[in-house]
Write an enzyme that holds these catalytic residues in place. Structure first.
Site, mmCIF file in Angstrom:
data_model
loop_
_atom_site.group_PDB
_atom_site.id
_atom_site.type_symbol
_atom_site.label_atom_id
_atom_site.label_comp_id
_atom_site.label_asym_id
_atom_site.label_seq_id
_atom_site.Cartn_x
_atom_site.Cartn_y
_atom_site.Cartn_z
ATOM 1 N N GLY A 12 0.853 -1.298 0.117
ATOM 2 C CA GLY A 12 -0.103 -0.063 -0.077
ATOM 3 C C GLY A 12 0.842 1.326 -0.037
ATOM 4 N NE ARG A 66 -11.832 -13.129 -12.702
ATOM 5 C CZ ARG A 66 -10.540 -12.827 -12.185
ATOM 6 N NH1 ARG A 66 -10.605 -12.204 -11.238
ATOM 7 N NH2 ARG A 66 -9.709 -13.872 -12.147
ATOM 8 C CG MET A 91 -1.568 -7.176 -6.833
ATOM 9 S SD MET A 91 -1.087 -6.199 -8.339
ATOM 10 C CE MET A 91 0.107 -7.268 -8.855
ATOM 11 N NE ARG A 92 -9.730 -10.939 -7.080
ATOM 12 C CZ ARG A 92 -10.146 -12.216 -7.220
ATOM 13 N NH1 ARG A 92 -9.154 -13.096 -7.054
ATOM 14 N NH2 ARG A 92 -11.295 -12.579 -8.006
ATOM 15 C CB ILE A 93 -8.412 -9.946 -13.809
ATOM 16 C CG1 ILE A 93 -7.034 -10.063 -13.964
ATOM 17 C CG2 ILE A 93 -9.474 -9.871 -15.113
ATOM 18 C CD1 ILE A 93 -6.786 -11.138 -14.950
ATOM 19 C CG ASN A 108 -4.899 0.358 -12.119
ATOM 20 O OD1 ASN A 108 -4.592 -0.036 -11.083
ATOM 21 N ND2 ASN A 108 -4.298 -0.536 -13.250
ATOM 22 C CG HIS A 110 0.059 -0.997 -15.786
ATOM 23 N ND1 HIS A 110 0.139 -2.298 -15.076
ATOM 24 C CD2 HIS A 110 1.066 -1.026 -16.506
ATOM 25 C CE1 HIS A 110 0.740 -3.022 -15.706
ATOM 26 N NE2 HIS A 110 1.192 -2.720 -16.829
ATOM 27 C CG LEU A 145 -5.130 -6.961 -17.328
ATOM 28 C CD1 LEU A 145 -5.718 -6.586 -15.908
ATOM 29 C CD2 LEU A 145 -4.274 -7.982 -17.592
ATOM 30 C CD GLN A 174 9.510 10.124 -11.113
ATOM 31 O OE1 GLN A 174 8.478 10.940 -11.309
ATOM 32 N NE2 GLN A 174 10.280 10.815 -10.597
HETATM 33 C C1 GRF Z 1 2.758 -0.482 -7.958
HETATM 34 O O1 GRF Z 1 3.848 -0.837 -8.600
HETATM 35 C C2 GRF Z 1 1.434 -0.610 -8.682
HETATM 36 O O2 GRF Z 1 1.768 0.035 -9.689
HETATM 37 C C3 GRF Z 1 1.481 -2.124 -8.983
HETATM 38 O O3 GRF Z 1 1.645 -2.694 -7.908
HETATM 39 C C4 GRF Z 1 2.444 -1.919 -7.037
HETATM 40 C C5 GRF Z 1 1.549 -1.784 -5.811
HETATM 41 O O4 GRF Z 1 2.568 -1.235 -4.793
HETATM 42 N N1 GRF Z 1 0.016 -2.169 -9.552
HETATM 43 P P1 GRF Z 1 1.781 -0.400 -3.562
HETATM 44 O O5 GRF Z 1 1.002 -1.645 -3.055
HETATM 45 O O6 GRF Z 1 1.267 0.879 -3.615
HETATM 46 O O7 GRF Z 1 3.147 -0.271 -2.667
#
Ligand code: GRF
Length: 216
Positions: A12, A66, A91-93, A108, A110, A145, A174
């Site tokens: 997080g 799901r 981390m879920r689709i 989101n 990424h 996705l 970043q």
């Molecule tokens: C980050 O790199 C985010 O872009 C990716 O998973 C990581 C999560 O990091 N989807 P955190 O849980 O916010 O530290």
């Protein structure tokens, strides 16, 4: 006040960055009303709780499929009446029904310069491809996705001698910059979708790529 619900799965750190910026008044008229996780061991839950934010766990393993998990998740989220749902390392689709339910209010982050490297292991793949620029993307979520209208991107250099960890750390720094900024723009009502692309009102520059100094 815009009400924000954040979804996490792990440490997080993006959520933490958001809290930090909020504490400095940098999120605008926003209230983070809850942090939800799909894993009981998500490290970020303790961080959120320590900051006095309501936390809730919905363990996806407790659901048969799901669809049923996503329905329960949406019901839990909606109980907080959010204006914006922020995926921060969630981390879920997500099923199409879920995504459509939050259309235009689901963001989101990424860890790549989308549309390059959707999916997992983005830093390793960037190294394998030998790209010289890598980075991160905040985007509105669509059913495809790691796809959807781009709000903001930051680029970082890929340096000789980088490994997955060093590159991930450079990108993550970043992420912590651009995600709160994108959320602030949403909160301020500055984001709109025109022909499937994001417009940021009030600035011609800010929606453009942020290229940090190449020696960082
Ligand atoms: C980050 O790199 C985010 O872009 C990716 O998973 C990581 C999560 O990091 N989807 P955190 O849980 O916010 O530290």
């Amino acid at each position: 006040m815009k009400r924000i619900v954040i979804l996490i799965s792990g440490r997080g750190s993006n959520m933490e960055a958001m809290l930090r910026v909020r504490d400095q008044g940098g999120l605008g008229q926003a209230e983070i009303v809850a942090v939800l996780a799909n894993r009981p061991d998500a490290g970020g839950l303790a961080t959120a709780a320590a900051a006095g934010i309501t936390t809730q766990v919905l363990d996806h393993k407790a659901y048969g499929d799901r669809e049923s998990f996503d329905q329960a998740l949406a019901a839990a989220i909606d109980a907080y009446r959010p204006d914006l749902v922020v995926l921060a390392g969630f981390m879920r689709i997500l099923s199409e029904g879920f995504v459509r339910h939050y259309e235009g209010r689901l963001l989101n982050i990424h860890p790549s310069l989308l549309p390059a490297f959707p999916g997992l292991h983005t830093h390793q793949r960037a190294l394998e491809e030998g790209v010289r620029l890598h980075g991160c993307t905040v985007h509105f979520v669509t059913p495809a996705l790691d796809h959807g209208p781009v709000v903001l991107q930051a680029a970082v250099p890929v340096l000789d001698g980088d490994d997955e960890d060093s590159l991930a750390a450079r990108v993550l720094a970043q992420e912590h910059q651009i995600y709160p900024r994108a959320v602030r723009w949403f909160v301020e009502g500055r984001l709109s979708l025109v022909a499937g692309r994001v417009r940021v009102s009030g600035s011609h520059q800010e929606g453009a790529l942020i290229a940090p100094r190449l020696d960082t």
